[in-house]
Design a protein around this motif. Sequence first.
Motif, PDB file in Angstrom:
ATOM      1  N   LEU A 344      36.753  22.729  40.046  1.00 40.33           N
ATOM      2  CA  LEU A 344      36.738  23.046  41.479  1.00 40.33           C
ATOM      3  C   LEU A 344      36.097  24.408  41.714  1.00 40.33           C
ATOM      4  N   GLU A 345      35.722  24.639  42.966  1.00 36.29           N
ATOM      5  CA  GLU A 345      35.277  25.979  43.367  1.00 36.29           C
ATOM      6  C   GLU A 345      36.455  26.956  43.262  1.00 36.29           C
ATOM      7  N   VAL A 346      36.159  28.214  43.018  1.00 38.82           N
ATOM      8  CA  VAL A 346      37.209  29.237  43.002  1.00 38.82           C
ATOM      9  C   VAL A 346      37.795  29.347  44.404  1.00 38.82           C
ATOM     10  N   THR A 347      39.121  29.323  44.507  1.00 36.63           N
ATOM     11  CA  THR A 347      39.787  29.317  45.813  1.00 36.63           C
ATOM     12  C   THR A 347      40.196  30.729  46.243  1.00 36.63           C
ATOM     13  N   ASN A 348      40.572  30.841  47.516  1.00 37.85           N
ATOM     14  CA  ASN A 348      41.094  32.107  48.026  1.00 37.85           C
ATOM     15  C   ASN A 348      42.306  32.574  47.213  1.00 37.85           C
ATOM     16  N   ARG A 349      43.184  31.633  46.896  1.00 39.03           N
ATOM     17  CA  ARG A 349      44.397  31.998  46.169  1.00 39.03           C
ATOM     18  C   ARG A 349      44.066  32.556  44.793  1.00 39.03           C
ATOM     19  N   GLU A 350      43.094  31.950  44.106  1.00 38.57           N
ATOM     20  CA  GLU A 350      42.695  32.447  42.788  1.00 38.57           C
ATOM     21  C   GLU A 350      42.032  33.824  42.900  1.00 38.57           C
ATOM     22  N   TYR A 351      41.187  33.983  43.904  1.00 39.54           N
ATOM     23  CA  TYR A 351      40.499  35.269  44.057  1.00 39.54           C
ATOM     24  C   TYR A 351      41.477  36.376  44.433  1.00 39.54           C
ATOM     25  N   GLN A 352      42.582  36.006  45.116  1.00 39.45           N
ATOM     26  CA  GLN A 352      43.589  36.995  45.494  1.00 39.45           C
ATOM     27  C   GLN A 352      44.168  37.679  44.260  1.00 39.45           C
ATOM     28  N   ARG A 353      44.295  36.963  43.152  1.00 36.17           N
ATOM     29  CA  ARG A 353      44.821  37.555  41.933  1.00 36.17           C
ATOM     30  C   ARG A 353      43.897  38.647  41.412  1.00 36.17           C
ATOM     31  N   PHE A 354      42.603  38.423  41.567  1.00 30.37           N
ATOM     32  CA  PHE A 354      41.621  39.450  41.170  1.00 30.37           C
ATOM     33  C   PHE A 354      41.778  40.697  42.035  1.00 30.37           C
ATOM     34  N   VAL A 355      41.939  40.504  43.349  1.00 29.39           N
ATOM     35  CA  VAL A 355      42.104  41.641  44.255  1.00 29.39           C
ATOM     36  C   VAL A 355      43.400  42.384  43.953  1.00 29.39           C
ATOM     37  N   ASP A 356      44.484  41.624  43.794  1.00 28.92           N
ATOM     38  CA  ASP A 356      45.785  42.241  43.557  1.00 28.92           C
ATOM     39  C   ASP A 356      45.842  42.967  42.215  1.00 28.92           C
ATOM     40  N   ALA A 357      45.026  42.544  41.267  1.00 30.69           N
ATOM     41  CA  ALA A 357      45.019  43.184  39.946  1.00 30.69           C
ATOM     42  C   ALA A 357      44.136  44.423  39.923  1.00 30.69           C
ATOM     43  N   GLY A 358      43.637  44.827  41.079  1.00 29.12           N
ATOM     44  CA  GLY A 358      42.797  46.028  41.139  1.00 29.12           C
ATOM     45  C   GLY A 358      41.358  45.776  40.770  1.00 29.12           C
ATOM     46  N   GLY A 359      40.905  44.557  41.002  1.00 30.52           N
ATOM     47  CA  GLY A 359      39.535  44.224  40.635  1.00 30.52           C
ATOM     48  C   GLY A 359      38.484  45.106  41.284  1.00 30.52           C
ATOM     49  N   TYR A 360      38.758  45.604  42.489  1.00 29.41           N
ATOM     50  CA  TYR A 360      37.793  46.461  43.167  1.00 29.41           C
ATOM     51  C   TYR A 360      38.003  47.939  42.825  1.00 29.41           C
ATOM     52  N   ARG A 361      39.060  48.276  42.048  1.00 32.46           N
ATOM     53  CA  ARG A 361      39.319  49.665  41.693  1.00 32.46           C
ATOM     54  C   ARG A 361      38.890  49.991  40.267  1.00 32.46           C
ATOM     55  N   SER A 362      38.828  48.957  39.429  1.00 33.40           N
ATOM     56  CA  SER A 362      38.475  49.167  38.027  1.00 33.40           C
ATOM     57  C   SER A 362      37.028  48.777  37.782  1.00 33.40           C
ATOM     58  N   ARG A 363      36.351  49.608  36.982  1.00 29.34           N
ATOM     59  CA  ARG A 363      34.943  49.311  36.678  1.00 29.34           C
ATOM     60  C   ARG A 363      34.792  48.318  35.524  1.00 29.34           C
ATOM     61  N   ASP A 364      35.907  47.911  34.896  1.00 31.34           N
ATOM     62  CA  ASP A 364      35.819  47.128  33.661  1.00 31.34           C
ATOM     63  C   ASP A 364      35.063  45.810  33.837  1.00 31.34           C
ATOM     64  N   HIS A 365      35.177  45.185  35.002  1.00 33.21           N
ATOM     65  CA  HIS A 365      34.596  43.845  35.183  1.00 33.21           C
ATOM     66  C   HIS A 365      33.241  43.869  35.899  1.00 33.21           C
ATOM     67  N   TRP A 366      32.786  45.026  36.287  1.00 33.80           N
ATOM     68  CA  TRP A 366      31.511  45.137  37.013  1.00 33.80           C
ATOM     69  C   TRP A 366      30.420  45.479  36.005  1.00 33.80           C
ATOM     70  N   ARG A 367      29.852  44.440  35.419  1.00 35.63           N
ATOM     71  CA  ARG A 367      28.946  44.605  34.277  1.00 35.63           C
ATOM     72  C   ARG A 367      27.479  44.797  34.684  1.00 35.63           C
ATOM     73  N   PHE A 368      27.184  44.573  35.934  1.00 39.67           N
ATOM     74  CA  PHE A 368      25.782  44.637  36.361  1.00 39.67           C
ATOM     75  C   PHE A 368      25.624  45.734  37.411  1.00 39.67           C
ATOM     76  N   PRO A 369      24.656  46.617  37.246  1.00 36.39           N
ATOM     77  CA  PRO A 369      24.445  47.673  38.242  1.00 36.39           C
ATOM     78  C   PRO A 369      24.068  47.061  39.591  1.00 36.39           C
ATOM     79  N   VAL A 370      24.676  47.582  40.643  1.00 38.82           N
ATOM     80  CA  VAL A 370      24.419  47.088  41.992  1.00 38.82           C
ATOM     81  C   VAL A 370      23.179  47.777  42.541  1.00 38.82           C
ATOM     82  N   ARG A 371      22.244  46.968  43.019  1.00 38.64           N
ATOM     83  CA  ARG A 371      20.984  47.507  43.540  1.00 38.64           C
ATOM     84  C   ARG A 371      20.821  47.099  45.002  1.00 38.64           C
ATOM     85  N   LYS A 372      20.269  48.036  45.780  1.00 38.91           N
ATOM     86  CA  LYS A 372      19.991  47.785  47.184  1.00 38.91           C
ATOM     87  C   LYS A 372      18.692  48.465  47.555  1.00 38.91           C
TER      88      LYS A 372
END
Length: 842
Positions: A344-372
Motif C-alpha cells: 500500500l501507499e504510505v499512510t498518514n498514520r504511518e508518516y505520523q510515527r516519523f514526525v513524532d520520532a523527530g524525523g524533522y529534527r534529526s539529520r540522520d535520515h536526510w541523506r540527500f542535500p536539498v537544492r533550490k
Amino acid sequence: MIAGDGTVKVLDFGLAKQLTAPDAEAAPTSAPTAPAVTGPQTAAGAVLGTVGYMSPEQAAGRPAGAPSDVFSLGVVLYELLTGRRAFQEESDISTLAAILHKDPPPPRESRADLPADLDALVQACLEKDPARRPASAVELEARLKAALPGLEGGGGGLRRAGLLTVAAVVLLAVAGAGGLIWFLRAGAEGRRVRLEILPRVQQLIEERDHVAAFLLAREAQEALPDDPLVQKLLRDCTTSATLTSEPPGARVQVQAYAAPEAEWLDLGPTPIQGIRVPEGHLRIRLTLPEHEPWVAGRNFRFGPIHVQLTSEGGERAGMVRVEAGDVHSGGVRIDLDPFWIDRLEVTNREYQRFVDAGGYRSRDHWRFPVRKDGRELSWQEAMDLFQDTTGRPGPAGWELGRFPEGKGDLPVTGVCWYEAAAYAAFAGKELPTVHHWRHAAGLEGFFADILQFSHFGGSGPRPAAMGDGVSLHGTLNMAGNVSEWCFNQTGHERYLVGGSWLDPPYVFHDPLARDPLTRESDGGFRCAVYDAPVAAQVTAPVDGLIHDFTGVEPAGDQVFQAFLSLYRFDPSPLNARVESRDDSSPYWRHEVASLDAAYPGERVQVHLFLPRDAPPPWQTVVFAPGSESLRLTSSAEIATSGMSFVDFLPRAGRALVHPIFKETFDRNTPADPRSGPQSVRDLVVAWSRDLQRTLDYLETREDIDSSRLAFSGLSFGAEFGPIYLVVEPRFRTAVLLGGGFDDDHMLEEPPEIQPWHFAPRVRIPVLMLNGLNDFLFPLETAQKPFFDLLGTPAADKRHVVSPGGHAPDKKVVIRETLDWLDRYLGPVTPGAPPARQSASGS
C-alpha cells in the motif's frame, strides 16, 4: 389434454394430425398416402413444429406424412450418436434454410466406431426427398434390427455399449410412446446439458467470460464426463496453470479480474502443477495461517507463478515480493533482481510515527542535500520549507504537526521528494527506482484491466487499503489515488508516477517529472527493499522512459533491398497433405494440413477454418498470432489464443487460415542456448517464409480464392505486419489488431527485422485497431508513428482507437473488420454449402 369443446389435443411430442378417418383401418405395415381429415386443421402452407427437428416438408410449409416423422426421428438419432444437432445455426431462419438445403456431415465423421449400416440408415432418414427415406417407422424398425448383429458382435467396450443403448432407444421410439417417455425422462439431464448448458458455454467463450464458461462446462462435465464436446469446450475456456509458494500449502482461489464481487473458485493447496484454470486475467488469492493473504491479478498463460508469502508481524509485513524481470527504458533493457515493495501507499498514520520520532529534527535520515534554484540549502533553510499550515514540521496539509482527524488511513500527501526519501530511510527502506516501480505495477505487460478498478477523476484520495485495482504482483492502488515519488531524476527533476485522483487514466502509463521540492496535494509514495545493492544503471538519471517513434528514419532503398534479400528463398515442392478434418463446429469445417517448410527438416502445420454458410471458392484471411503463441505448446489451445479475435470470420462466410509458425504451439521447442539478436532475426525470417509457403499452398486449393487474400495480425503478429505485407505481395488488404512500434525489444534487434524500415513500403489498404490505454503500444508514441509511416495512400488506411487496453474491443473489431473486408475484397454472398471433401493440395 381436453379443450373446452371436448376436442382432444396431443401435446409434448411436437405437432400431430390424424391422417385417416376415425373409423378407417390402415394396414400396420404400410404408410398412409393421403390424409382424410375432418374437423379443425392448420391452414395450408403454415410452418409449424420445433425448429431443428422439422422435416424439409414442414420447413417449406408443404403437406407432411409418415416420411416426415422418419426424418425427425433421424434427426434425434443423429444427435444421440454424435452429440450435436444435425441442423443448428445462429437463427431459426438459417436453421430452416439448412434443413432445406444442407446435408449434415455423416455420423461416422464424428464416431469412427459407428457401423456402416447404421451410418447409412441415419443418412437415409435425413434425405431431402421423402421418397428416398424409409417409408415408415415399420421399415425403419426392420432396418435397425438388421444392424443390431453388427453392433453386438466383437469388442468395443463402453463405446459399443453406447451404440447399443442408442439402438435400443430408437427401437423403443418406433415401438411405442410409453418406451420413449421412459427414455426421455431417464436422459433429461443429458438433454438439458446439450441443449441448454453447452450452447451457453459456447456463448460465454465468445464473450470472453471464461470463468463463467468454465463453471458451466464443469457442471456439464459432471453430467457427461466422457463427452468430447464438453471436453473441447473445457479446453477452449481454460489454460494450464502452475503455481508454487514459499512456504507451500497455501490455499489457492481465483475469480475473474473483472468481477471482484464474484465467489472465489478453489483450486486447492500449493503447489499446483498443470491443472486447467479459466483463461484470461484472474484475481489470484493465496491464504495460509500465520501469513498475510496475497492477492494479485495474473493470467496463467504467461508462465508459472511463484509467490513468497510474508509472515504476519514479520520483518517484511505489509510488503510483497516482486519476481525478477527486465524492463525497457527508452529502448534500453534493464535487468532487475527480485525485490520487496510496499503493498500500500504510505499512510498518514504511518508518516505520523516519523514526525513524532523527530524525523524533522534529526539529520540522520536526510541523506540527500536539498537544492533550490540550483543552490544547495543549509539544514535550517531546508527545514523551513517543510512545514504544515500552522508552521509546524510536517506535510503541507497537516495542522499542528498532526494529520486531519479521521484521515489516518488515507495516503500521506503534501510531501516533497526529500521528505519521502527521509521517511524511507527512517523505515529502513528506500524509494523505489522508477524501473522497480513500473515492474511492480505491471507496466511492462498488457495489464490495462487495472484501470477500471482504479481511482481516477475523483474529489480526493481514498484509503490506501480500499479498492480492487490490484497489480500483477499484489500491490494496490499503483494506478491512480495518489501519484508516487520514485528515486530517479531527469535533469534536476524527480519522477512522480502512476497518476492520481486528479488525473485521467492514461497518466498511469505516462511518467511525469517534477521539481523534488514540489509538495502537491495528490503526491505521495511507497517504499521498497532490495536484498542486494542496486546496479548504478538502475539508479542513474533517466532521460526518457518511453521511446517516442515519431520521426523514426527508415532505411534507404539500397540498404532496404539488402534487407529484403534475406527473406527470399528458392521454390521447392510443397508435398502437402490434409492430416485431419473436423466437422463438429456448427460454423466451420476445421482442416489441418501440413507441408514442407522453406528450410530443411521441418513441416509447417496449417489450420483452415472453412465456412459452412458460403459457397467456395472463399475469400481468405491468413492470421498471425501474438507472442503468447511462443509460450503455448499445443495447437489445441489455438481457440483460446488470439484466434478468438478473428473466429467470427468463417461464421461471416470467409475462410480463416492459421499457420503454425516456427517455435509456436506444436512447433515450440526448448529455448535455443544461442538465443540472441541474430537468432531472433533468423526466427522472424523463418516466420515470413512459413507465411509465404502457406500462401503457396492456398493457391493449390480450388476452394480458396487466392486472388482475394487478406492478412490479419494480433499484437506481435501486427507488429511484424509491415514485414509480411512487403515480403508477400499476394495480400490485397490487411487488418492489424493491437499493433505498433515496440521499444520493449525492437530497438535492440538487427535492423533487417525492424518494422519501421518496411512500413513506408506497404502499399495495400490497412486497417489498424487499437486500445486507448495500451501500455505496450502507447497511442502517441507507438501507434500513431506506426500508422503515419505506412506507405498506403491516406484514403486507404484507417486507424480506429477504442476504449480498453492492449486488446481492442471485440465488437469494434468485428464491425470494422467486416466493413473493411467488404470494401476491399467484396461482400460475401451466402449460398449452397461446400462439398464434404475439399481439395487436399499437393
